[in-house]
Design an enzyme around this catalytic site. Structure first.
Site, PDB file in Angstrom:
ATOM      1  N   THR A  74     -19.609   1.247   6.799  1.00 42.62           N
ATOM      2  CA  THR A  74     -20.403   1.186   5.577  1.00 42.62           C
ATOM      3  C   THR A  74     -21.870   1.047   5.964  1.00 42.62           C
ATOM      4  OG1 THR A  74     -18.556   0.157   4.394  1.00 42.62           O
ATOM      5  CG2 THR A  74     -20.754  -0.071   3.422  1.00 42.62           C
ATOM      6  N   LYS A 120       0.865  -1.181   0.000  1.00 42.78           N
ATOM      7  CA  LYS A 120       0.000   0.000   0.000  1.00 42.78           C
ATOM      8  C   LYS A 120       0.896   1.223   0.000  1.00 42.78           C
ATOM      9  CE  LYS A 120      -3.879   2.073   2.548  1.00 42.78           C
ATOM     10  NZ  LYS A 120      -4.781   1.905   3.739  1.00 42.78           N
ATOM     11  N   LYS A 162     -17.142  -5.816   6.191  1.00 47.01           N
ATOM     12  CA  LYS A 162     -17.979  -5.905   4.997  1.00 47.01           C
ATOM     13  C   LYS A 162     -17.297  -6.852   4.010  1.00 47.01           C
ATOM     14  CE  LYS A 162     -15.856  -1.683   3.111  1.00 47.01           C
ATOM     15  NZ  LYS A 162     -16.128  -0.313   2.601  1.00 47.01           N
TER      16      LYS A 162
END
Length: 333
Positions: free
Chosen positions: A181, A46, A144
């Site tokens: 979310t 990342k 999620k």
């Protein structure tokens, strides 16, 4: 001093890794596949552009790294491993375990048939990852499908990923930031009165529900009505999709989608649940599951990019208004 107090004059990540193709991209970060020059192992890196970070972003990144380093010490089979970090002049690098098996829902939707036993294997692994996190006072806060990854295309091993919104609980203190979310967010996050690790268990309940029928328990195109349903735990087990689902599975879902967080199942109780501990290798295929999940998965991916920023803004607004929490956004469709 934090992560940004000192850095190398050269770029140590590029000195140690050969960066390859892009795996994903965000507003100020990109994830690339990489090969370690020393041992030829493959990783996901990342890459965060430091000039794009505000002060609060740096604090959040600092917290994410500290949490992942703490978890990395355990080398748990169901949590993505952070190998190392590099702070270069222009970029900050996080070298993490590479999971090539894809998201859980993407894998499941490709199967010719899907059974409770397969759902059980997935739910058990996620609960185990949460058990470890919660035992260390870590709340993920964004559980999620996108953050549940298979290690390999040929493996059923699942890893919990992306601790960008995770936080650490302190004694006698609840979290208050409205984040996550919306389709998976717990009622107490919307109430704005403080919450703890129970929010992750609600999200697991939403995921477990979807893994049984292929669609979410809470859905409404109107954002106000969606959050009202979540706050009141307004869901059902519609026929014919739930007719073949066992009573034990339904009972587990209900224990997770319990509005009162104090009454909600914990990771420990989920792992001891009768449905989790049994095995039914000859379980029948779940009725209509593949078609339902294919539709939900396609819609979810289409809406994800469009609604991401709007969802964040509306959740923040919900937190500040407290008593007006029926005005928010959704990623449940």
């Amino acid at each position: 001093m934090g992560l940004f107090g000192k850095f190398f004059r050269r770029d140590p990540c590029k000195d140690n890794y050969v960066l390859g193709r892009v795996l994903g991209q965000g507003s100020f970060a990109v994830v690339k596949r990489a090969v370690c020059k020393k041992d030829n192992t493959q990783w996901a890196v990342k890459i965060i552009k430091k000039s794009a970070l505000q002060s609060e972003d740096k604090d959040s990144l600092d917290k994410e790294v500290k949490i992942m380093e703490r978890l990395a010490a355990l080398k748990h089979e169901n949590i993505v491993l952070l190998r190392e970090v590099f702070d270069a002049p222009d970029h900050f690098y996080m070298v993490m375990e590479l999971c090539l098996g894809g998201e859980v829902f993407d894998r499941v939707v490709e199967k010719e048939k899907y059974t409770e036993q397969e759902a059980r294997v997935a739910v058990k692994q996620v609960a185990e990852a949460l058990r470890v996190c919660h035992s260390m006072g870590i709340v993920h806060r964004d559980l999620k499908p996108e953050n549940l990854l298979y290690v390999k295309p040929t493996s059923d091993q699942i890893k919990l990923a992306d601790f960008g919104l995770a936080n650490i609980l302190t004694p006698q203190t609840a979290l208050e930031t409205a984040c996550g979310t919306p389709g998976y967010v717990a009622p107490e996050v919307l109430w704005g009165s403080g919450y703890t690790e129970e929010v992750d268990m609600w999200s697991l309940g939403v995921i477990t529900y979807i893994l049984m029928c292929g669609f979410p328990p809470f859905y409404d195109e109107n954002q106000n009505r969606l959050f009202k349903k979540i706050r009141h735990g307004d869901y059902s087990f519609p026929a014919p999709y739930w007719d073949q689902v066992s009573d034990k599975a339904k009972k587990l879902v209900m224990s997770l989608l319990t509005v009162d967080p104090e009454e909600r199942a914990t990771a420990d109780t989920v792992l001891k649940d009768d449905w989790i501990t049994e095995t039914t290798e000859d379980a029948p295929a779940l009725v209509g599951f593949q078609e339902n999940l294919a539709r939900y998965n396609a819609k979810r991916k289409f809406k994800a990019g469009i609604m991401k920023m709007q969802a964040i803004n509306l959740l923040k607004g919900a937190s500040s208004r407290r008593g007006e929490l029926e005005t928010s956004n959704s990623d449940s469709g």
